[in-house]
Every structure is written in C-alpha cells, then in structure tokens.
Design a protein around this motif. Structure first.
Motif, mmCIF file in Angstrom:
data_model
loop_
_atom_site.group_PDB
_atom_site.id
_atom_site.type_symbol
_atom_site.label_atom_id
_atom_site.label_comp_id
_atom_site.label_asym_id
_atom_site.label_seq_id
_atom_site.Cartn_x
_atom_site.Cartn_y
_atom_site.Cartn_z
ATOM 1 N N VAL A 1 -8.245 -5.832 2.142
ATOM 2 C CA VAL A 1 -8.629 -4.670 1.314
ATOM 3 C C VAL A 1 -7.130 -3.606 1.621
ATOM 4 O O VAL A 1 -6.743 -2.975 0.746
ATOM 5 N N LEU A 2 -6.726 -3.833 2.821
ATOM 6 C CA LEU A 2 -5.440 -3.349 3.344
ATOM 7 C C LEU A 2 -4.292 -3.666 2.271
ATOM 8 O O LEU A 2 -3.545 -2.787 1.876
ATOM 9 N N ASP A 3 -4.116 -4.921 1.939
ATOM 10 C CA ASP A 3 -3.101 -5.201 1.186
ATOM 11 C C ASP A 3 -3.426 -4.575 -0.487
ATOM 12 O O ASP A 3 -2.561 -4.311 -0.942
ATOM 13 N N ILE A 4 -4.518 -4.765 -0.775
ATOM 14 C CA ILE A 4 -4.839 -3.986 -2.001
ATOM 15 C C ILE A 4 -4.560 -2.682 -2.311
ATOM 16 O O ILE A 4 -3.850 -2.031 -3.358
ATOM 17 N N CYS A 5 -4.787 -2.047 -1.149
ATOM 18 C CA CYS A 5 -4.471 -0.407 -1.030
ATOM 19 C C CYS A 5 -3.108 -0.210 -1.051
ATOM 20 O O CYS A 5 -2.482 0.532 -2.042
ATOM 21 N N ILE A 6 -2.427 -0.785 -0.398
ATOM 22 C CA ILE A 6 -0.797 -0.546 -0.465
ATOM 23 C C ILE A 6 -0.150 -1.101 -1.729
ATOM 24 O O ILE A 6 0.598 -0.623 -2.320
ATOM 25 N N THR A 7 -0.741 -2.081 -2.153
ATOM 26 C CA THR A 7 -0.172 -2.793 -3.380
ATOM 27 C C THR A 7 -0.589 -1.609 -4.641
ATOM 28 O O THR A 7 0.502 -1.362 -5.385
ATOM 29 N N CYS A 8 -1.655 -1.351 -4.684
ATOM 30 C CA CYS A 8 -2.009 -0.161 -5.902
ATOM 31 C C CYS A 8 -1.378 1.057 -5.504
ATOM 32 O O CYS A 8 -1.130 1.706 -6.618
ATOM 33 N N ALA A 9 -0.954 1.526 -4.248
ATOM 34 C CA ALA A 9 -0.294 2.718 -4.061
ATOM 35 C C ALA A 9 1.181 2.633 -4.530
ATOM 36 O O ALA A 9 1.715 3.521 -4.771
ATOM 37 N N ILE A 10 1.772 1.336 -4.190
ATOM 38 C CA ILE A 10 3.180 1.494 -4.189
ATOM 39 C C ILE A 10 3.669 0.531 -5.660
ATOM 40 O O ILE A 10 4.614 1.287 -6.126
ATOM 41 N N VAL A 11 3.121 -0.296 -5.836
ATOM 42 C CA VAL A 11 3.728 -1.278 -7.039
ATOM 43 C C VAL A 11 3.772 -0.697 -8.374
ATOM 44 O O VAL A 11 4.697 -0.736 -8.972
ATOM 45 N N PRO A 12 2.630 0.268 -8.939
ATOM 46 C CA PRO A 12 2.809 0.574 -10.132
ATOM 47 C C PRO A 12 3.786 1.613 -10.595
ATOM 48 O O PRO A 12 4.492 1.568 -11.615
ATOM 49 N N GLN A 13 4.186 2.219 -9.451
ATOM 50 C CA GLN A 13 5.216 3.367 -9.392
ATOM 51 C C GLN A 13 6.649 2.609 -9.403
ATOM 52 O O GLN A 13 7.619 2.801 -10.212
ATOM 53 N N LEU A 14 6.643 1.285 -8.651
ATOM 54 C CA LEU A 14 7.494 0.649 -8.576
ATOM 55 C C LEU A 14 8.058 -0.169 -10.038
ATOM 56 O O LEU A 14 9.142 -0.119 -10.363
ATOM 57 N N LEU A 15 7.013 -0.481 -10.635
ATOM 58 C CA LEU A 15 7.173 -1.080 -11.904
ATOM 59 C C LEU A 15 7.783 -0.214 -12.910
ATOM 60 O O LEU A 15 8.532 -0.584 -13.808
ATOM 61 N N ALA A 16 7.221 0.982 -12.946
ATOM 62 C CA ALA A 16 7.440 2.047 -13.818
ATOM 63 C C ALA A 16 9.178 2.405 -13.757
ATOM 64 O O ALA A 16 9.776 2.552 -14.609
ATOM 65 N N ASN A 17 9.568 2.607 -12.588
ATOM 66 C CA ASN A 17 10.758 2.887 -12.081
ATOM 67 C C ASN A 17 11.745 1.841 -12.590
ATOM 68 O O ASN A 17 12.995 2.140 -13.012
ATOM 69 N N LEU A 18 11.301 0.574 -12.417
ATOM 70 C CA LEU A 18 12.245 -0.473 -12.713
ATOM 71 C C LEU A 18 12.271 -0.790 -14.397
ATOM 72 O O LEU A 18 13.260 -1.282 -14.834
ATOM 73 N N TRP A 19 11.217 -0.498 -15.095
ATOM 74 C CA TRP A 19 11.051 -0.616 -16.514
ATOM 75 C C TRP A 19 12.095 0.300 -17.195
ATOM 76 O O TRP A 19 12.726 -0.251 -18.244
ATOM 77 N N LEU B 1 -3.402 -9.050 -6.522
ATOM 78 C CA LEU B 1 -5.012 -8.382 -6.868
ATOM 79 C C LEU B 1 -6.017 -9.740 -6.915
ATOM 80 O O LEU B 1 -7.029 -9.469 -6.502
ATOM 81 N N ILE B 2 -5.585 -10.645 -7.490
ATOM 82 C CA ILE B 2 -6.613 -11.829 -7.640
ATOM 83 C C ILE B 2 -6.915 -12.608 -6.490
ATOM 84 O O ILE B 2 -8.067 -12.791 -6.030
ATOM 85 N N GLY B 3 -5.813 -12.701 -5.751
ATOM 86 C CA GLY B 3 -5.754 -13.427 -4.579
ATOM 87 C C GLY B 3 -6.693 -12.612 -3.540
ATOM 88 O O GLY B 3 -7.443 -13.123 -2.919
ATOM 89 N N ASN B 4 -6.362 -11.333 -3.149
ATOM 90 C CA ASN B 4 -6.931 -10.696 -2.057
ATOM 91 C C ASN B 4 -8.461 -10.401 -2.707
ATOM 92 O O ASN B 4 -9.457 -10.137 -1.867
#
Length: 311
Positions: free
Chosen positions: A68-86, A39-42
């Motif tokens: 912008v594409l990287d932020i979109c895909i990151t925000c769509a996928i990663v939060p749910q991945l973090l919740a499932n891993l936690w 998020l910071i880099g992009n």
C-alpha cells in the motif's frame, strides 16, 4: 536570491533530469514500464493478503501494508515525473507539490516504522515461537500497523506544515524531480534553523530508532539461528528473513546516502531518489513473491482453474 514576503508559489519548476536531455526519453520508457509493473505487482500482493486465508498472517499482512505504501508513493511521484520527462513543461502546481511533500514524508516515515515492526515479527517467530501465537492475532497486527501509519502521518503533518509556513524566494525552481520537505526548506529565504532542527528531531524515531531496532532484531536472530542443531533448520530460518532483509537494505541504503550523508553532486542525489521512488516499489512485490512458497502456491491455485477451463 531575491527575498520577498511570498506565500507558497502557485507553480514550481522541477528541473529533474533536464541537464541531461538525451536521457529523458530512455528514462521515460523505464519509468512508464516500472509504473505499470509496480501497480500490478503491489496490487496483487494486497489482493492476496486480503482475500486468501493462508496468507492472512503477520508474515504477509505487513508486506501487504508495505505494498500500500509503495502504491501511494508511486502514484504521488511517478505521474508528474512522466509528464516532466515527456514534454518541455517542467512545472508542477502548488497543490501537486504540497501533496507530494505530505505523502512522501508520510510514506517514508511509515515505511521506517513498518520495517522495524516486521523485523520484530521475524525475531518473535524465530527466537520466541511460543509468543508468536499472541503476535499472530489479527487485532495485534492491526494495532501495530495503525501505530506505524499514525506516527508517520503525525510527523508528516508537523514537518510539512512547518515548511509551508516559511517565506519563499521570488524564483520557484527546485533542482529535483519531486517536492520533499528538505528541498522545500532550501527554497525558503531567511533563517530556517528551527525547521531544520525540527526535521532532525522528528527523524530520530524513524531514521535512528527504527534501523537500530532492525539491527538488534537481526543480531538476536543470527545468534538464535547459529544455535540450531540442523543445517536444514538454519537454512529455513534464514530464508524466512531473507526477503525482509533485502527490502531493508534497498530502503536504508539510499536513505542513508541521501539524508545522513547527502552527496555533494545533486545529480547523484536525484538518481538515489529515483531508485527509491521508482525501482524499490517495483522490486518489493517481486522479492516477497519469489521468496515465499505460500504466495507461489496460492497464485498457482488461483490460476490453475482458469488454465484448466481454457484447455
């Protein structure tokens, strides 16, 4: 598989990496750090390409779109991945799964088209420098970017909507860590030939034509560079293309392995998807920043006054 006339399920179980419980917490730490840095880099690339006149040219305008594409895909996928891993809960609501499917397909197709546009931009800059003054006009860049985004959105709406119309099995478990169209098709029962055929035809402009355009562009670039009389000019020309070429390899490599020749092992497929969804968005801004002197100079100029004030 129990077949019944079921609409899209309210919740879906994402198995993710649950087969390797000892790996979940290390992956959580890696994903969390990558998420923050991505998020910071992009965001910094988008900020520079928006406010800094020196980098408001195609060479940096299109990487800004890529961020912008990287932020979109990151925000769509990663939060749910973090919740499932936690935690032990591995479910995702239907609206979250549908959102992931639409956004992932949209960003994937758009990125293919955008990488082809960037390859064409590099070809014109090196092989046809007199024409580059036309390509550098802002309205031309906006039109090319709009075409890439629009074509990806149109294909995403078509393929994902057709997939959601399928009847689904009574058990709603995906052996993946996010929802995407090919995996959702496997969740359906009955004949899915029409959906698979539509997916294959829709992928032709993005998975076949775009990489072919990139290959043709770089073939012509290499021929033009080899004809340059000066070794210094050849080196500068190759450096100009190196960042884009590295990003193309990072994107096309996993994509070919996942879709053109899918691995038999589902775990291998998940880790390839993990690389694309988590690692590639992290590396993209680093590659473009480290390999472009203009970006480095702009950052130094922005940060220099602050350091002088502090001193």
């Amino acid at each position: 598989m129990e077949g019944e006339n079921v609409s899209f399920p309210r919740t879906i179980v994402l198995l993710g990496f649950s087969d390797y419980p000892w790996l979940e917490m290390p992956l959580f730490r890696v994903v969390l750090v990558s998420y923050i840095l991505t998020l910071i880099g992009n965001s910094s690339i988008i900020f520079l390409s928006t406010v800094e006149p020196r980098v408001q040219i195609p060479m940096y305008f299109f990487p800004g779109n890529l961020s912008v594409l990287d932020i979109c895909i990151t925000c769509a996928i990663v939060p749910q991945l973090l919740a499932n891993l936690w935690g032990p809960e591995k479910t995702i609501p239907s609206w979250g799964c549908i959102t992931q499917a639409y956004i992932f397909h949209w960003t994937g197709c758009t990125e293919c088209a955008l990488l082809a546009v960037m390859a064409f931009d590099r070809y014109v800059a090196i092989c046809q420098p007199l024409w580059y003054t036309l390509i550098r006009r802002p309205w031309v860049c906006v039109q090319l970017a709009t075409a890439a985004w629009s074509s990806g959105l149109a294909n995403s709406i078509l393929q994902t909507t057709l997939t959601l119309q399928l009847h689904h099995c009574s058990h709603h478990t995906l052996d993946h860590f996010f929802c995407e169209v090919p995996v959702l098709i496997k969740l359906a029962y009955g004949d899915t030939t029409a959906n698979e055929l539509s997916l294959a035809i829709g992928a032709i402009p993005f998975a076949l034509m775009s990489p072919l355009l990139v290959l043709i562009s770089y073939t012509l670039i290499v021929k033009a560079v080899l004809k340059l009389p000066s070794a210094d000019k050849r080196y500068k020309a190759l450096i100009t293309c190196s960042s884009h070429l590295v990003v193309v390899i990072m994107y096309v490599g996993p994509a070919i392995c996942m879709y053109i020749q899918p691995p038999e092992n589902s775990t291998q497929a998940k880790f390839m998807s993990f690389f694309y969804c988590v690692i590639t968005p992290l590396l993209n801004p680093l590659i473009y920043s480290q390999r472009n002197k203009d970006v480095k100079r702009v950052w130094k100029r922005i940060l220099q006054p602050q350091s002088e004030v502090k001193s």
